[in-house]
Design a protein around this motif. Structure first.
Motif, PDB file in Angstrom:
ATOM      1  N   VAL A  11      38.819  40.789  38.632  1.00  0.00           N
ATOM      2  CA  VAL A  11      37.987  40.278  37.757  1.00  0.00           C
ATOM      3  C   VAL A  11      37.435  38.706  38.817  1.00  0.00           C
ATOM      4  CG1 VAL A  11      38.810  38.187  35.892  1.00  0.00           C
ATOM      5  CG2 VAL A  11      39.576  40.636  36.022  1.00  0.00           C
ATOM      6  N   ALA A  12      38.489  38.467  40.335  1.00  0.00           N
ATOM      7  CA  ALA A  12      38.486  37.255  40.594  1.00  0.00           C
ATOM      8  C   ALA A  12      36.902  37.383  41.633  1.00  0.00           C
ATOM      9  CB  ALA A  12      39.354  36.735  41.675  1.00  0.00           C
ATOM     10  N   SER A  13      37.183  38.545  42.229  1.00  0.00           N
ATOM     11  CA  SER A  13      35.818  38.948  43.022  1.00  0.00           C
ATOM     12  C   SER A  13      35.003  39.346  42.349  1.00  0.00           C
ATOM     13  CB  SER A  13      37.080  40.631  43.316  1.00  0.00           C
ATOM     14  OG  SER A  13      35.123  40.452  44.162  1.00  0.00           O
TER      15      SER A  13
ATOM     16  N   GLU B  85      33.989  37.775  39.488  1.00  0.00           N
ATOM     17  CA  GLU B  85      33.657  36.289  39.351  1.00  0.00           C
ATOM     18  C   GLU B  85      32.652  35.698  41.072  1.00  0.00           C
ATOM     19  OE1 GLU B  85      33.085  34.527  36.765  1.00  0.00           O
ATOM     20  OE2 GLU B  85      34.896  34.766  35.726  1.00  0.00           O
ATOM     21  N   HIS B  86      32.859  36.103  41.531  1.00  0.00           N
ATOM     22  CA  HIS B  86      32.266  35.291  42.876  1.00  0.00           C
ATOM     23  C   HIS B  86      31.007  36.141  43.492  1.00  0.00           C
ATOM     24  CE1 HIS B  86      31.825  34.880  47.181  1.00  0.00           C
ATOM     25  NE2 HIS B  86      32.475  33.918  46.836  1.00  0.00           N
TER      26      HIS B  86
ATOM     27  N   ALA C 221      28.453  35.560  41.094  1.00  0.00           N
ATOM     28  CA  ALA C 221      27.652  33.867  41.023  1.00  0.00           C
ATOM     29  C   ALA C 221      27.054  33.787  42.063  1.00  0.00           C
ATOM     30  CB  ALA C 221      29.161  33.196  41.082  1.00  0.00           C
TER      31      ALA C 221
ATOM     32  N   TRP D 211      27.924  42.237  34.104  1.00  0.00           N
ATOM     33  CA  TRP D 211      27.883  40.745  33.553  1.00  0.00           C
ATOM     34  C   TRP D 211      28.151  40.952  31.976  1.00  0.00           C
ATOM     35  CZ3 TRP D 211      27.236  35.720  34.728  1.00  0.00           C
ATOM     36  CH2 TRP D 211      26.857  36.303  35.886  1.00  0.00           C
TER      37      TRP D 211
ATOM     38  N   ARG E 156      32.043  40.666  32.400  1.00  0.00           N
ATOM     39  CA  ARG E 156      32.600  39.105  32.341  1.00  0.00           C
ATOM     40  C   ARG E 156      31.941  38.605  31.523  1.00  0.00           C
ATOM     41  NH1 ARG E 156      30.755  34.047  31.995  1.00  0.00           N
ATOM     42  NH2 ARG E 156      32.007  32.520  33.940  1.00  0.00           N
ATOM     43  N   ASN E 157      31.016  38.519  30.850  1.00  0.00           N
ATOM     44  CA  ASN E 157      31.447  38.049  29.212  1.00  0.00           C
ATOM     45  C   ASN E 157      31.920  38.283  28.327  1.00  0.00           C
ATOM     46  OD1 ASN E 157      29.070  36.381  30.705  1.00  0.00           O
ATOM     47  ND2 ASN E 157      27.305  37.483  30.167  1.00  0.00           N
TER      48      ASN E 157
ATOM     49  N   ARG F 121      37.596  37.699  28.580  1.00  0.00           N
ATOM     50  CA  ARG F 121      38.719  37.702  28.015  1.00  0.00           C
ATOM     51  C   ARG F 121      38.577  37.181  26.575  1.00  0.00           C
ATOM     52  NH1 ARG F 121      36.426  33.843  32.013  1.00  0.00           N
ATOM     53  NH2 ARG F 121      38.260  33.526  33.688  1.00  0.00           N
TER      54      ARG F 121
END
Length: 486
Positions: A63-65, A67-68, A71, A137, A140-141, A144
């Motif tokens: 998830v962290a990777s 997001e980066h 972005a 995307w 990612r969207n 959560r």
């Protein structure tokens, strides 16, 4: 397919299958150590891991990777048109074959040790965003806001993370050279220079997050896009890599890409997930699941040593299908036994934290078959410093012919496992010296330099022959491969 209508002189100049196998082994071995372990994960001794970029610390959280990546790496404006493949005629395929033949002859004449001395060269297709960025995307969207689960109760987004090898490999392959972590794998921009062609289609995300008919339509579009490529027609897909790591993904069109190299979680010799002739150890590669739990690094391993008071730990779903039905039998046998923890798993961060805590406090971690012979739990145990107890008669492990899993895991047959008291008697018979040695081997897996000479020596004679006879018939049915599984 159109390639079958090509003159035989075109197809017979395809790269030797042995060289292709050698190339993809190096590629996958590098990736295995890239995503399963980070530099902080290894041993109390300093170990040098080759091919990693010395100044870049890899991110191990999906998830962290992601997001980066989205972005900073994703294009701000998607391509306006998906019509990126025009009509392909025989002449296009012939021209590519001629350019590739000339390039390979240059390498052969210039380097007597070709291909051993060269890095693996990979051409990464630039597919329309609906097959790549749009799906990232979408994950990612939604990850959560949803608690969607599959029909057997598994959380959808966690499953995608487990099978996210397609993301990790693609993200590194397309990164600028200064940021690359796998230095023995080179991305090329000319197809004639490529050993392998990577297809960056996120088959798992599309399967779980799209409606059924929408997913099938996207699969058909991706299939047409890839099979329309001149490189695919030239080799009939034999030098193309498809990430099909979840056994349900790409299922409706798999038969059309059965010649390609598939990246899989296991072979599933039971036949429940792959049809006969679709998968083979001669062409496909088994890659690990991405662990669900955090890495227990050298400091963590040292601190947890005295806290490992549980003999055997398992947390997960006890009711599974196919070969995983043995879980319920084992659970009934072990529940309530002294120094044994058997828990039904739960989704979410709470479930992850409980599993991580339990594994770091245990000497052995039970890893029975799931719906398929393999299970992500095995790799959770490895990164937790907990010795895996593998109960899966049909399991094929990643690079089993190179990595000696017997030095860091316990294997128990299904027949023995269901005998009353057998598992605990066997585990208690393992000496403390053996346990320390297995745990040391478990930790050192991260930094171990895997010696692939076992494979290169077996295939060297055939490779040399293929160098001197460049027009050999490279059909897989007439090729001899060294079996990587002993």
């Amino acid at each position: 397919m159109r390639a079958k209508q090509m003159p035989s002189s075109i197809l017979t100049r395809s790269k030797s299958p042995v060289i292709l196998l050698f190339a993809v082994i190096i590629l996958a071995l590098s990736f295995f150590f890239f995503f399963l372990f980070s530099p902080s994960s290894t041993t109390t001794a300093a170990v040098t891991v080759p091919y990693r970029h010395p100044s870049v610390r890899p991110e191990t959280s999906f998830v962290a990777s992601l997001e980066h990546f989205l972005a900073h790496k994703a294009p701000k404006i998607p391509a306006s048109s998906d019509d990126t493949v025009g009509p392909v005629i025989d002449h296009d395929v012939r021209r590519l074959d001629e350019r590739k033949f000339v390039k390979e002859m240059e390498w052969l004449r210039g380097d007597p040790y070709y291909p051993m001395s060269m890095p693996v060269r990979v051409y990464v297709y630039e597919m329309p965003s609906k097959f790549t960025y749009d799906l990232l995307w979408l994950f990612r969207n939604t990850y959560r806001e949803t608690s969607n689960i599959t029909s057997n109760g598994s959380p959808v987004h966690r499953l995608i993370e487990q099978h996210s090898i397609d993301y990790w490999l693609w993200a590194d392959l397309i990164a600028p050279e200064s940021e690359r972590l796998l230095k023995n794998v080179v991305r090329v921009v000319k197809q004639e220079e490529a050993d392998l062609f990577y297809v960056p289609f996120f088959t798992t995300i599309s399967f779980f997050l799209l409606e059924k008919q929408q997913c099938k339509a996207l699969y058909r579009e991706a299939l047409k896009w890839v099979t329309d490529q001149p490189a695919w027609k030239r080799s009939e897909g034999r030098d193309h890599i498809f990430p099909i790591h979840h056994p349900w993904s790409f299922k409706s069109v798999r038969r059309y890409v059965k010649n390609a190299i598939w990246l899989l979680p296991d072979m599933d010799s039971t036949g429940n997930w792959y049809k006969p002739g679709q998968v083979s150890l001669e062409k496909d590669l088994i890659l690990p699941y991405v662990p669900n739990v955090d890495l227990c690094d050298a400091k963590c391993l040292l601190e947890s040593e005295s806290k490992r008071t549980t003999l055997l730990f398992f947390r997960g779903r006890l009711k599974r299908n196919a070969g995983g039905k043995i879980r319920a039998k084992i659970g009934a046998e072990l529940t309530g036994a002294k120094d044994v923890v058997i828990e039904e798993g739960t989704a979410g961060e709470g479930g992850k934290a409980a599993a991580q805590k339990g594994m770091r406090r245990s000497i052995f971690c039970l890893s029975p078959a799931g719906d398929t012979p393999s299970s992500a739990r095995l790799f959770d145990a490895i990164v937790s410093g907990c010795i895996p107890v593998i109960i899966s008669d049909e399991l094929e492990l990643p690079f089993e012919g190179i990595l000696d899993y017997r030095k860091m895991a316990v294997f128990i047959s299904s027949t023995d496992a269901v005998q009353p008291g057998w598992i605990l008697r066997y585990l208690k018979s393992i000496s403390s010296t053996q346990i320390r040695e297995m745990r040391r081997n478990l930790a050192e897996m991260a930094g171990k330099l895997v010696n692939i000479k076992l494979h290169t020596r077996r295939s060297q004679r055939v490779v040399k022959e293929s160098r001197s006879v460049c027009t050999c018939d490279c059909r897989r049915s007439n090729s001899t491969h060294s079996n990587p599984i002993n």
